[in-house]
Design an enzyme around this catalytic site. Structure first.
Site, PDB file in Angstrom:
ATOM      1  CB  CYS A  73      48.851  25.322  -7.768  1.00 49.78           C
ATOM      2  SG  CYS A  73      48.957  26.403  -9.202  1.00 49.78           S
ATOM      3  CG  ASP A  74      46.456  20.578  -3.612  1.00 49.83           C
ATOM      4  OD1 ASP A  74      47.125  20.917  -2.612  1.00 49.83           O
ATOM      5  OD2 ASP A  74      46.054  19.417  -3.792  1.00 49.83           O
ATOM      6  CB  SER A  75      50.368  18.712  -7.333  1.00 48.40           C
ATOM      7  OG  SER A  75      50.527  19.822  -8.182  1.00 48.40           O
TER       8      SER A  75
END
Length: 201
Positions: A73-75
């Site tokens: 994941c990456d935000s």
């Protein structure tokens, strides 16, 4: 799929918030942070950026495994097309909040789910609108002094003290915290898994 055939669920992230989200819905992941160097990726489109980073993080961990489901994941936060990740220091966090207050931002989280058994990879992005409150300079300084915003993409933690300074969100709530649970359920469905089978009765 039956319980005894369920793959190991691996979270390729050091984020305690993402681990808690999974644990709260009955998924107990093995946590293997990717330590992928994000500076290697330079993409100006926020959706493509988070999808690419999520995939690279997932692939880095998947390359060291022979089986299992790996979630990367990456935000980031985007306001008027400008991309924000974690602030470098307190001064940057204060300046960021002074720009963000009273504005609407998009919190984007890229999700990469790699199924090593089936040799399949899904990459998706979830977007949630965040409405920032009109906070005072004093409140900004006090919030940054807690250290909380220094650990977060977007410079706030919705589930922490930062929740006081968010007027409302439009879209997926858990996405703002680190991963979209509805999107994860859909991705697991697409790979042929029932999310309830990960509960490990």
């Amino acid at each position: 799929m039956t319980n005894n055939k369920m793959p190991t669920f691996i979270l390729a992230s050091a984020s305690p918030a993402r681990r808690r989200l999974l644990q709260n819905v009955g998924i107990n992941p093995i946590v293997l942070p990717s330590d992928f160097d994000e500076s290697l990726v330079n993409i100006s489109n926020p959706q493509e950026l988070v999808k690419t980073l999520a995939l690279r993080k997932g692939e880095t961990v998947a390359a060291q495994q022979t089986q299992g489901l790996v979630l990367g994941c990456d935000s980031v936060l985007a306001i008027n097309g400008e991309i924000y990740g974690k602030p470098a220091d307190a001064d940057e966090a204060i300046a960021r909040w002074q720009k963000m207050r009273s504005k609407v931002g998009e919190l984007l989280t890229g999700h990469a789910l790699i199924d090593l058994q089936q040799g399949k990879t899904l990459v998706r992005c979830q977007v949630t609108e965040v409405y920032f409150a009109s906070v005072s300079d004093r409140q900004i300084a006090a919030y940054v002094a807690t250290g909380e915003p220094l650990k977060c993409a977007g410079c706030f933690a919705l589930e922490g003290k930062g929740g006081l300074f968010i007027e409302k969100i439009s879209g997926c709530h858990s996405n703002v915290i680190g991963l979209s649970l509805p999107l994860l359920r859909q991705m697991l469905d697409q790979l042929g898994y029932d999310v309830t089978d990960f509960w490990g009765f």
